[in-house]
Structures are given as C-alpha cells and as structure tokens.
Scaffold this motif. Structure first.
Motif, short mmCIF file in Angstrom:
data_model
loop_
_atom_site.label_atom_id
_atom_site.label_comp_id
_atom_site.label_asym_id
_atom_site.label_seq_id
_atom_site.Cartn_x
_atom_site.Cartn_y
_atom_site.Cartn_z
N SER A 57 -65.22 68.70 -38.56
CA SER A 57 -63.99 69.49 -38.64
C SER A 57 -64.07 70.78 -37.83
CB SER A 57 -63.67 69.84 -40.10
OG SER A 57 -64.59 70.82 -40.60
N ILE A 58 -65.25 71.12 -37.33
CA ILE A 58 -65.45 72.39 -36.64
C ILE A 58 -65.22 72.21 -35.15
CG2 ILE A 58 -67.17 74.15 -36.04
CD1 ILE A 58 -68.47 73.55 -38.80
N THR A 59 -64.30 72.99 -34.60
CA THR A 59 -64.00 72.92 -33.17
C THR A 59 -64.34 74.22 -32.45
OG1 THR A 59 -61.71 73.61 -33.61
CG2 THR A 59 -62.16 71.24 -33.54
N GLU A 60 -64.34 75.35 -33.15
CA GLU A 60 -64.58 76.62 -32.49
C GLU A 60 -66.06 76.78 -32.16
OE1 GLU A 60 -64.24 77.59 -36.96
OE2 GLU A 60 -63.45 76.14 -35.50
N PRO A 61 -66.39 77.50 -31.09
CA PRO A 61 -67.79 77.71 -30.71
C PRO A 61 -68.48 78.74 -31.60
CG PRO A 61 -66.37 78.92 -29.23
CD PRO A 61 -65.46 78.11 -30.12
N ALA A 62 -69.81 78.72 -31.55
CA ALA A 62 -70.68 79.73 -32.18
C ALA A 62 -70.74 79.64 -33.71
CB ALA A 62 -70.26 81.15 -31.77
N VAL A 63 -70.16 78.60 -34.29
CA VAL A 63 -70.30 78.41 -35.73
C VAL A 63 -71.70 77.88 -36.02
CG1 VAL A 63 -69.48 77.11 -37.74
CG2 VAL A 63 -67.85 78.02 -36.07
N CYS A 64 -72.32 78.39 -37.09
CA CYS A 64 -73.67 77.98 -37.46
C CYS A 64 -73.65 77.25 -38.79
CB CYS A 64 -74.58 79.21 -37.55
SG CYS A 64 -76.30 78.85 -37.95
N VAL A 65 -74.36 76.14 -38.88
CA VAL A 65 -74.52 75.38 -40.13
C VAL A 65 -76.00 75.34 -40.46
CG1 VAL A 65 -74.24 73.16 -41.28
CG2 VAL A 65 -72.46 73.99 -39.72
N LYS A 66 -76.35 75.83 -41.64
CA LYS A 66 -77.75 75.87 -42.06
C LYS A 66 -77.93 75.10 -43.36
CE LYS A 66 -79.81 79.72 -39.73
NZ LYS A 66 -80.95 80.64 -39.82
N ALA A 67 -79.16 74.65 -43.58
CA ALA A 67 -79.50 73.94 -44.82
C ALA A 67 -81.00 74.10 -45.07
CB ALA A 67 -79.12 72.47 -44.73
N PHE A 68 -81.39 73.84 -46.29
CA PHE A 68 -82.80 73.96 -46.68
C PHE A 68 -83.48 72.60 -46.51
CE2 PHE A 68 -80.24 77.06 -48.97
CZ PHE A 68 -80.81 78.23 -48.48
N LEU A 69 -83.46 72.15 -45.26
CA LEU A 69 -83.96 70.83 -44.89
C LEU A 69 -84.71 70.93 -43.57
CD1 LEU A 69 -80.71 68.80 -45.64
CD2 LEU A 69 -82.81 68.74 -47.01
N PRO A 76 -79.41 64.02 -37.33
CA PRO A 76 -78.43 62.93 -37.20
C PRO A 76 -77.00 63.33 -37.54
CG PRO A 76 -80.41 62.16 -38.33
CD PRO A 76 -80.51 63.65 -38.26
N TRP A 77 -76.81 64.45 -38.22
CA TRP A 77 -75.46 64.88 -38.58
C TRP A 77 -74.70 65.46 -37.40
CZ3 TRP A 77 -77.17 68.43 -43.25
CH2 TRP A 77 -77.76 67.62 -44.23
N PHE A 78 -75.41 65.90 -36.36
CA PHE A 78 -74.80 66.74 -35.34
C PHE A 78 -74.64 66.00 -34.01
CE2 PHE A 78 -76.76 69.61 -38.34
CZ PHE A 78 -75.82 70.62 -38.48
N PRO A 79 -73.46 66.09 -33.40
CA PRO A 79 -73.28 65.54 -32.04
C PRO A 79 -73.96 66.43 -31.01
CG PRO A 79 -71.26 66.59 -32.80
CD PRO A 79 -72.21 66.61 -33.97
N PRO A 80 -73.99 66.02 -29.74
CA PRO A 80 -74.74 66.76 -28.71
C PRO A 80 -74.23 68.17 -28.44
CG PRO A 80 -74.30 64.52 -27.99
CD PRO A 80 -73.51 64.72 -29.25
N THR A 81 -73.03 68.50 -28.90
CA THR A 81 -72.50 69.85 -28.65
C THR A 81 -73.11 70.90 -29.59
OG1 THR A 81 -70.64 69.32 -30.12
CG2 THR A 81 -70.31 69.05 -27.73
N TRP A 82 -74.03 70.48 -30.45
CA TRP A 82 -74.69 71.40 -31.36
C TRP A 82 -76.15 71.57 -30.96
CZ3 TRP A 82 -72.50 73.69 -35.88
CH2 TRP A 82 -71.17 73.31 -36.13
N HIS A 206 -72.84 75.50 -32.89
CA HIS A 206 -71.91 74.75 -32.07
C HIS A 206 -71.81 75.40 -30.69
CE1 HIS A 206 -67.68 72.82 -31.55
NE2 HIS A 206 -68.63 71.99 -31.19
N ARG A 207 -72.16 74.66 -29.64
CA ARG A 207 -72.12 75.15 -28.26
C ARG A 207 -71.33 74.20 -27.37
NH1 ARG A 207 -73.67 80.26 -29.13
NH2 ARG A 207 -75.88 80.49 -29.66
N PRO A 208 -70.03 74.03 -27.60
CA PRO A 208 -69.26 73.13 -26.74
C PRO A 208 -69.22 73.67 -25.31
CG PRO A 208 -67.82 74.43 -28.13
CD PRO A 208 -69.20 74.69 -28.61
N GLY A 209 -69.41 72.79 -24.35
CA GLY A 209 -69.34 73.20 -22.96
C GLY A 209 -70.62 73.83 -22.44
N ALA A 210 -71.66 73.90 -23.28
CA ALA A 210 -72.90 74.52 -22.82
C ALA A 210 -73.64 73.60 -21.87
CB ALA A 210 -73.78 74.84 -24.02
#
Length: 210
Positions: A57-69, A76-82, A206-210
């Motif tokens: 659901s995240i489209t904007e750049p620079a959003v960070c998702v963290k977890a204790f994993l 595997p959760w993240f496409p190449p734009t992350w 999230h780094r779209p276009g990087a």
C-alpha cells in the motif's frame, strides 16, 4: 518482546522529538517529519500477509518499515524498490548507578528538556565535541539514541562516559529500565556494560527510482 519493542518505539520518538507513535493493526506508526524517513512503521508479530499488504500500500518514497526479525525473514516481503537499512539489535538492561570516570582533558554537559536528556563531552583543547548521546525518557523506560564518539577521540572510554551520564539522569528521573537499538559494532560496547540483546531489529526503506 512486544512490551520492550513498544518501549523502544515510544522512547525513540521522544528522543527524536517526533509525533507520538500511533497504534495501527500491524504495530505502531510514527510520522517522523524528516525527508530521510518521512514515516516509520514498526511491526509487532505481524504475519507475512499483513506485512505484504502494508508494504504493497506504500507508494511514497523514504518510508521505513522495521520489525524485530532477521533480514532474511523480512526480505521476501519487499519488492526491489525497497533497500535494507543497517542491521541492529533490540537491547535492554536494568539500570543501576555506576561511577563515571571522565578521562583527563575532557568535560561533559548534561541537559534535560521535555523528556530528552542530552550529553555532550568536550575536549578541553578548543572545546571540540568529542562524544555525545541522547535519551528519551518515558513513564517506563529510558531509550538511548545516537551514542557517538568522534573518530579522533575513540578508544578512550568516552562512549561509556556518555552511557553513564545518561543512566544517572534516567535514575534521577525515577526510570529503572534501559532500552536501545544497537548497531553491530555498538552491541559489543553495550554488552560490556551489562546489556542483553533480545532480538534482531531490521528494516527496509522505500527507494522507488533509485
């Protein structure tokens, strides 16, 4: 884990002077308000389907998702734009007073404002900044953040000095639990001070276009 993780998020937000974390179905969300990390999501026990739905659901750049994993568990959760951020560890300790031994030639300044403790260690020669650190005080914990020793002043025990002064301030405020997110090299220092690693702490930006 959820309790300590929540302590870390809440204290981190205090230390960084961001908005208060908001409860969401997958954990906590922080509106950081800085270009490098506009929004931060911290997942608590999120299953893969929930994580993928959030990330998709995240489209904007620079959003960070963290977890204790581990990174391998999250990747595997993240496409190449992350992109992964530097790996860390969630650590905790029961705070106890300890003598602070300041090396010769250094002085320290400690300030507490709006729940944020700031420590600055200065070298006498010109008063240059040698080491520094912050801590966010909440009702339940002291969360240490941005503990830094400048390259020219390393291996003199200044990191331990900063940690000790932050701890003294936390105990004076009635807080007896310490929590932090440690880098790989930082973990070694904290373990010598009695801290315990509880879980990996990793994330992707999230780094779209990087």
């Amino acid at each position: 884990m959820t309790r300590t993780g929540r302590q870390w998020v809440e204290g981190w937000a205090v230390a960084r002077r961001t908005s208060r974390p908001v409860d969401v179905p997958w954990g906590l969300r922080i509106d950081v308000g800085r270009q490098a990390r506009t929004v931060r999501h911290v997942l608590f026990d999120a299953d893969a389907a929930t994580a993928r739905a959030l990330i998709g659901s995240i489209t904007e750049p620079a959003v960070c998702v963290k977890a204790f994993l581990t990174l391998d568990a999250m990747r595997p959760w993240f496409p190449p734009t992350w992109e992964p951020v530097d790996p860390c560890f969630l650590m905790a300790v029961d705070l106890r007073p300890a003598p602070v031994r300041m090396p010769d030639g250094y002085t320290a300044a400690v300030e507490t404002t709006d729940g944020v403790v700031s420590v600055r260690v200065l070298g006498d020669a010109g008063g240059e900044l040698a080491a520094s650190g912050l801590a966010g005080l909440t009702d339940t914990a002291c969360v240490y953040d941005r503990i830094v020793t400048e390259p020219a002043h390393r291996r003199r025990g200044l990191g331990t000095v900063v940690m000790g002064l932050l701890t003294d301030a936390a105990l004076a405020a009635g807080v007896t639990e310490g929590v932090l997110g440690a880098t790989v090299p930082g973990r070694a220092l904290y373990e010598t001070l009695g801290w315990k690693a509880l879980a990996p702490l990793n994330g992707f930006v999230h780094r779209p276009g990087a």
